[in-house]
Design a protein around this motif. Structure first.
Motif, PDB file in Angstrom:
ATOM      1  N   MET A   1     -45.891  24.279   1.945  1.00  0.00           N
ATOM      2  CA  MET A   1     -46.051  25.464   1.105  1.00  0.00           C
ATOM      3  C   MET A   1     -46.029  25.107  -0.368  1.00  0.00           C
ATOM      4  N   ALA A   2     -45.279  24.048  -0.706  1.00  0.00           N
ATOM      5  CA  ALA A   2     -45.197  23.674  -2.117  1.00  0.00           C
ATOM      6  C   ALA A   2     -46.553  23.244  -2.643  1.00  0.00           C
ATOM      7  N   GLY A   6     -48.943  25.138  -5.502  1.00  0.00           N
ATOM      8  CA  GLY A   6     -49.448  24.433  -6.671  1.00  0.00           C
ATOM      9  C   GLY A   6     -50.949  24.533  -6.817  1.00  0.00           C
ATOM     10  N   ARG A   7     -51.626  25.016  -5.736  1.00  0.00           N
ATOM     11  CA  ARG A   7     -53.083  25.094  -5.787  1.00  0.00           C
ATOM     12  C   ARG A   7     -53.548  26.534  -5.617  1.00  0.00           C
ATOM     13  N   LEU A   8     -52.718  27.478  -6.050  1.00  0.00           N
ATOM     14  CA  LEU A   8     -53.096  28.883  -5.914  1.00  0.00           C
ATOM     15  C   LEU A   8     -54.347  29.213  -6.712  1.00  0.00           C
ATOM     16  N   GLN A  15     -54.403  27.332   5.462  1.00  0.00           N
ATOM     17  CA  GLN A  15     -53.776  26.552   6.522  1.00  0.00           C
ATOM     18  C   GLN A  15     -53.925  25.048   6.290  1.00  0.00           C
ATOM     19  N   HIS A  16     -55.009  24.658   5.655  1.00  0.00           N
ATOM     20  CA  HIS A  16     -55.276  23.237   5.397  1.00  0.00           C
ATOM     21  C   HIS A  16     -55.669  23.075   3.925  1.00  0.00           C
ATOM     22  N   PRO A  17     -54.686  23.154   3.010  1.00  0.00           N
ATOM     23  CA  PRO A  17     -55.000  23.129   1.564  1.00  0.00           C
ATOM     24  C   PRO A  17     -55.621  21.821   1.093  1.00  0.00           C
ATOM     25  N   ASP A  18     -55.402  20.743   1.843  1.00  0.00           N
ATOM     26  CA  ASP A  18     -55.949  19.452   1.425  1.00  0.00           C
ATOM     27  C   ASP A  18     -57.274  19.128   2.099  1.00  0.00           C
TER      28      ASP A  18
END
Length: 314
Positions: A1-2, A6-8, A15-18
Motif C-alpha cells: 500500500m505504501a 506514493g503513486r497516487l 492491484q499491481h502498481p508496478d
C-alpha cells in the motif's frame, strides 16, 4: 500500500502498481499487463496525425499537418483555407469555384513573417543562437504593433532589432558585422537603433573592450596568453584615460596589436582591422596614444618575445 500511495498521482493498476501498462491506441485505453484491468480510457494519442509513406513520396513527409504555432503572429498563425471541392458540390453552374479564399494571410502577418525570416537569415550567417533570434523577433513585433517607426523599411528595423538583441543578450556585435549580413547601410541601422530604444523606452548596456576581445583573438588564432595580455592592456588604457574618445572596438584592436607584437604570434594592423572591422589608420591612432605608456599597460606576468622598447613606433 505504501508504494501505491506514493503513486497516487500516476496512472497505475490498484492491484499491481508496478505492472507495465499496455496502450491500446485504437480504443484509447491503458490496460494492466498482469490482470487486464482497464486503468485509463479515452487517452489522447500524441503521435503523428498521419502515417509516413516515405517510400511512396520522396519529396514530402505527411507525418505532420500544418506549420508550427507562432505566438508572435495574430491568431498564432492558425487560419482556415478552403480546399478544392470534390465533385460538383464545390462548383457553380459556370464551372467556377463556389468557395474562394479571399485572403489566406493578413498583410500584417506577411510583413512579420518576412521580417522573422530576414532576422533568421542574418543570424545564421554570423552564427547567432536561437535565444538572440527570439529576442530580436519580439523587438520587431513590438515596434511593428506600435507603429513607432513609420517610413522606415522593415529590413532596417529587423537589422537594428538584431543588433539590440545581441547587446541585451551580452554578446554584442558591431554595426559593421550586422551591416555585412544585411542589405541596409550602417547609417540607417544606427538611426533605427536609436529610434527603437526611444520608442520602446528600453536601454542596452554600454559596450566595453572585453565584449569583443575573446572573439577577435579567437578569429585571429591568437593564444590565450596574448588574449589575456590584450585584455589587460585595453582595460588599463581605459582606466588611465589614455585613449579618451576612442571607441571600445578601436581600443581593443590596438591592444591586440600591441600584445601580438610583443609576443611570438605577431599580427599586422590589416589582419586585425579585417577581423575587428576598423580601418588601419584607426588602429594606428589608438596605438600611438598607448605606446608611450606601454610599460605600465602590460601585465606583470606577460611573457615578452619582443621587449617593450623594440615595439613598432608608428
Amino acid at each position: 500500500m505504501a508504494s501505491y500511495r506514493g503513486r497516487l498521482n500516476e496512472v497505475c493498476c490498484p492491484q499491481h502498481p508496478d505492472a507495465h501498462l499496455i496502450e491500446d491506441y485504437r480504443a484509447g485505453d491503458q490496460i494492466c499487463s498482469e490482470c487486464g484491468l482497464v486503468v485509463g480510457d479515452r487517452v489522447i494519442d500524441v503521435g503523428s496525425e498521419w502515417r509516413t509513406f516515405s517510400n511512396e513520396k520522396a519529396n514530402s513527409d505527411p507525418s505532420r499537418v500544418g506549420g508550427a504555432e507562432n505566438p508572435l503572429l495574430n491568431g498564432s498563425d492558425l487560419s482556415t483555407i478552403i480546399g478544392p471541392g470534390a465533385g460538383g458540390v464545390g462548383f457553380d453552374a459556370f464551372g467556377g469555384s463556389r468557395y474562394q479564399n479571399r485572403r489566406s494571410m493578413s498583410s500584417s502577418d506577411r510583413a512579420l513573417i518576412n521580417a522573422f525570416r530576414e532576422i533568421a537569415n542574418m543570424a545564421d550567417k554570423i552564427n547567432l543562437p536561437k535565444a538572440i533570434v527570439d529576442r530580436a523577433n519580439v523587438l520587431f513585433k513590438q515596434v511593428h504593433d506600435g507603429k513607432n517607426l513609420k517610413g522606415r523599411s522593415n529590413d532596417a528595423i529587423a537589422s537594428a532589432s538584431l543588433y539590440i538583441a545581441c547587446r541585451q543578450e551580452g554578446v554584442p556585435r558591431t554595426f559593421k558585422e550586422i551591416c555585412a549580413v544585411s542589405k541596409i547601410s550602417k547609417k540607417e541601422i544606427g538611426r533605427c537603433f536609436k529610434l527603437i530604444l526611444k520608442a520602446l523606452e528600453t536601454q542596452v548596456d554600454l559596450i566595453t573592450t572585453g565584449d569583443f576581445m575573446s572573439r577577435f583573438c579567437s578569429n585571429l588564432g591568437l593564444p590565450a596568453s596574448v588574449q589575456k595580455g590584450a585584455t589587460h592592456i585595453a582595460r588599463k588604457a581605459v582606466d588611465l584615460d589614455i585613449v579618451p574618445g576612442r571607441s571600445p572596438i578601436s581600443v581593443a584592436a590596438a591592444a591586440i596589436y600591441m600584445a601580438s607584437q610583443a609576443s611570438e604570434d605577431k599580427k599586422s594592423q590589416k589582419e586585425i582591422g579585417d577581423i575587428a572591422g576598423v580601418a588601419d589608420v584607426t588602429i594606428r591612432q589608438s596605438y600611438k596614444l598607448m605606446y608611450p605608456r606601454a610599460r605600465e599597460l602590460f601585465p606583470d606576468d606577460f611573457k615578452f618575445f619582443t621587449p617593450v622598447d623594440q615595439l613598432p613606433q608608428l
